[in-house]
Design a protein around this motif. Structure first.
Motif: not given
Ligand SMILES: [Fe+2]
Ligand SMILES: O=C(O)CCC(=O)C(=O)O
Length: 680
Positions: A5, A554, A557, A559, A626
């Motif tokens: 992110e 999305y 990935h 976080d 996720h």
């Molecule tokens: Fe995320």
């Protein structure tokens, strides 16, 4: 490639970009620009730039300096403007400002829209006026954009409908141009009446939103704007009302172009790729077993095929091109269109087959879908058998993945499966999952206990329901909507590569607790549910509000920022993600936990949360991996609250290797009330 992110350092990103742009636009001072050489010298080495110069020279100490130092100098725009002002060089100041303004307008306000066939040149010129950057119209096919477009089209439709009568007058209908315009008018009306019109008829007020949330209706609308309406927006079209509409459209929104249509197609292809929607179904307007009754013509199927080919989704290209040729039996053999499609189809099959690789075939059969054509495969082979293998194979991979063996494609396969609602959690886990009412974590919950649902054990992923009320959600969206910009991701290995990306197609905005006291509720609730510290400036980030339209997703990935941890470095990494759902989603838009094998359903007013870091501070990977599944119909809004590590030293015990989550543990000690039915 793994992406993480982009953290909240947008200000610094913008600043450096501004500087970068400005460097190019400022005229490098030349002796001709100034009145005499002395003045020129003063200008070339301004006081505040000298410092930059010495720094640069420090870094470039070993380089031979052949050109004068000042020529290599990356002078910032505002430095020069200040210098001009200090020296009262008004002419130069004015010139620089003018150039800067022109540059800005050309770069940000004028899109290069040469996509519109049949649009008069003069029209194209005015049409190049686009919205200023950083409004919510920024992304093609964004819901707000489409919503406004759908709303406006109502006006255009009424104008054209009135015009139809005029054109049907026997005199104009027999005249050559009259006949031409009548044909296009009829075609437009038929197109509109078989897509947007029924939606408006069902519910006029919600019409624009429903069109914008429907991939098929949006596609048909954008396609009309690009390929039919420009043919009517000419001087000769005998319909002033429609001309007024056209001009207004340019002023208040913009005229969509082929890029917008392409973006819409890409989104539908993504839905097919992730959810395995059959091409024939999509062409009939069926997505996720929901029939929109909005169909795709052979010509449009051909466009889908071309876009799929361009974006290297070869199996989809083959399917769409085949559909264009024989899909609904209306394409006649031997026509030039048929031959054109056939030629493209051959190209797609060659590309498809050459990318086929037996060694990776077992893991990527879903990529190739049902069309498995390895070179040398006899035609008409029964493919059902291979397809079955792929199902078994996927289950096998889920197993492999859960055992944390490195496998390149398995997370993607799990992502597709869980996004489609499949539950891949092992029996030992599902048989131990339950819901409970939590009333002891904080006095707030004594009267109104929290409805908690365990989605996963080791690590615990918990969804908690009914924690936001509608008025706070409304206020949050109203506050952030005007500032939405397209989300970026940064490359894990090279933070400089932060960019608007196809792995994350949402828009986002940040909201501070301190902006308005009501917004501190989000941090307070995290604190009261998790027991972590979240309400101080250093303990959690601002609220990140996200919005996805159809096809928005999305990609999986983590976080945790790891290497990219620059903003708030001293606060530590993102120990916990607490994600609020600010809307329900008509279809799709789950949050998939790829390694756990389950996806959370977006339920308005609920939140899902999990730890990204072990208690020893390391990233819990791949378990915390996720992704946001593509939205199929409607819009998804969500909000992330990321809690940082450092301030938790008194509330979360560190240990060398402890994957356990405190929340469930504490609830058990507190004597929670267990509810065995599924709350959601
Ligand atoms: Fe995320
Ligand atoms: O939208 C989702 O469901 C996931 C969003 C997400 O993972 C993120 O913003 O980091």
């Amino acid at each position: 490639m793994e992406m993480a992110e982009l953290e909240e350092n947008t200000t610094s990103v913008t600043t450096s970009t501004d500087n970068g742009e400005a460097e190019d636009i400022l005229p490098s001072p030349s002796p001709n620009d100034t009145k005499n050489d002395d003045e020129a010298k003063t200008l070339i080495v301004p006081e505040e730039v000298k410092q930059d110069l010495s720094e640069i020279n420090m870094h470039k100490a070993d380089e031979p300096t052949t050109t004068p130092e000042t020529e290599k100098l990356p002078i910032k725009a505002n430095s020069w403007l200040k210098v001009y002002a200090q020296h009262q060089l008004w002419k130069d100041l004015l010139l620089s400002l003018t150039i800067a303004c022109c540059y800005y307008i050309f770069q940000t306000r004028l899109g290069i829209l040469n996509y519109m066939p049949g649009v008069p040149a003069s029209f194209k010129l005015t049409n190049q006026l686009r919205e200023p950057a950083s409004t919510h119209y920024l992304i093609p096919s964004s819901p707000f954009d489409l919503q406004l477009l759908a709303q406006q089209e109502q006006i255009g439709y009424t104008a054209i409908k009135n015009c139809q009568n005029k054109l049907m007058n026997p005199i104009s209908a027999h005249n050559y141009t009259g006949g031409y315009y009548l044909a296009i008018t009829n075609q437009y009306l038929l197109d509109y009446e078989t897509s947007s019109h029924p939606i408006f008829k069902k519910n006029f007020t919600l019409g624009p939103e429903s069109v914008a949330g429907n991939p098929m209706a949006s596609f048909r609308m954008l396609d009309r704007f690009v390929s039919l309406l420009p043919l009517l927006h000419t001087k000769q079209y005998p319909c002033d009302e429609f001309k007024t509409f056209g001009v207004k459209m340019i002023r208040i929104i913009r005229w969509p172009n082929e890029k917008d249509v392409e973006e819409n197609i890409i989104r539908i292809l993504r839905l097919q790729h992730v959810y395995n929607f059959k091409t024939n179904d999509v062409a009939q307007g069926i997505l996720a077993n929901i029939s929109t009754e909005i169909t795709i013509s052979p010509w449009q199927s051909y466009q889908f095929g071309l876009i799929a080919l361009k974006h290297m989704k070869y199996y989809l290209a083959v399917q769409w091109l085949e559909h264009a040729m024989n899909g609904n039996g209306s394409t006649r053999r031997g026509t030039s269109f048929y031959r054109q499609v056939q030629k493209t189809l051959n190209e797609a099959i060659i590309k498809h087959d050459s990318t086929w690789n037996q060694s990776i075939a077992l893991t990527t059969q879903y990529h190739f879908s049902e069309r498995l054509v390895p070179p040398g495969t006899p035609k008409n082979q029964d493919l059902t058998k291979t397809y079955k293998v792929s199902e078994t194979n996927r289950n096998f991979l889920v197993h492999v993945y859960r055992n944390e063996l490195e496998h390149f494609f398995s997370f993607e396969i799990n992502y597709w499966a869980t996004c489609s609602g499949e539950d891949l959690r092992p029996l030992w886990m599902t048989s131990n999952l339950f819901c409970w009412l939590e009333s002891k974590n904080h006095p707030t919950w004594t009267i109104r206990p929290l409805k908690m649902e365990l989605l996963s054990l080791e690590p615990d992923i918990i969804q908690v329901y009914d924690i936001l009320n509608d008025s706070l959600i409304e206020a949050t969206l109203a506050q952030t909507r005007p500032n939405m910009v397209s989300s970026k991701v940064v490359d894990r290995y090279d933070p400089k590569l932060s960019q608007i990306s196809t792995t994350r197609t949402s828009r986002q905005s940040w909201l501070s607790d301190w902006y308005d006291p009501q917004f501190s509720y989000f941090s307070k609730t995290v604190e009261r549910i998790t027991g972590l510290v979240a309400t101080t400036q250093t303990s959690s980030e601002k609220l990140q509000v996200l919005s996805y339209s159809f096809g928005g997703h999305y990609y999986p990935h983590v976080d945790a920022l790891r290497n990219n941890l620059t903003y708030g470095l001293e606060n530590g990494d993102r120990i916990l993600t607490f994600m609020y759902y600010l809307s329900d989603v008509q279809a799709g838009g789950y949050t998939s936990f790829t390694a756990v094998g389950v996806a959370a359903r977006p339920v308005k007013g609920s939140a899902v949360f999990w730890f990204n870091l072990f208690t020893n501070g390391e990233t819990d990977e791949p378990i915390s991996q996720h992704g946001g599944c593509p939205v199929i119909f409607g819009r998804k809004t969500a909000a992330n609250k990321w809690v940082r590590l450092m301030d938790q030293f008194q509330v979360r015990k560190c240990s060398a290797f402890d994957k356990d989550t405190e929340i469930l543990h504490r609830a058990k000690i507190n004597g929670y009330v267990r509810v065995d039915t599924n709350i959601a």
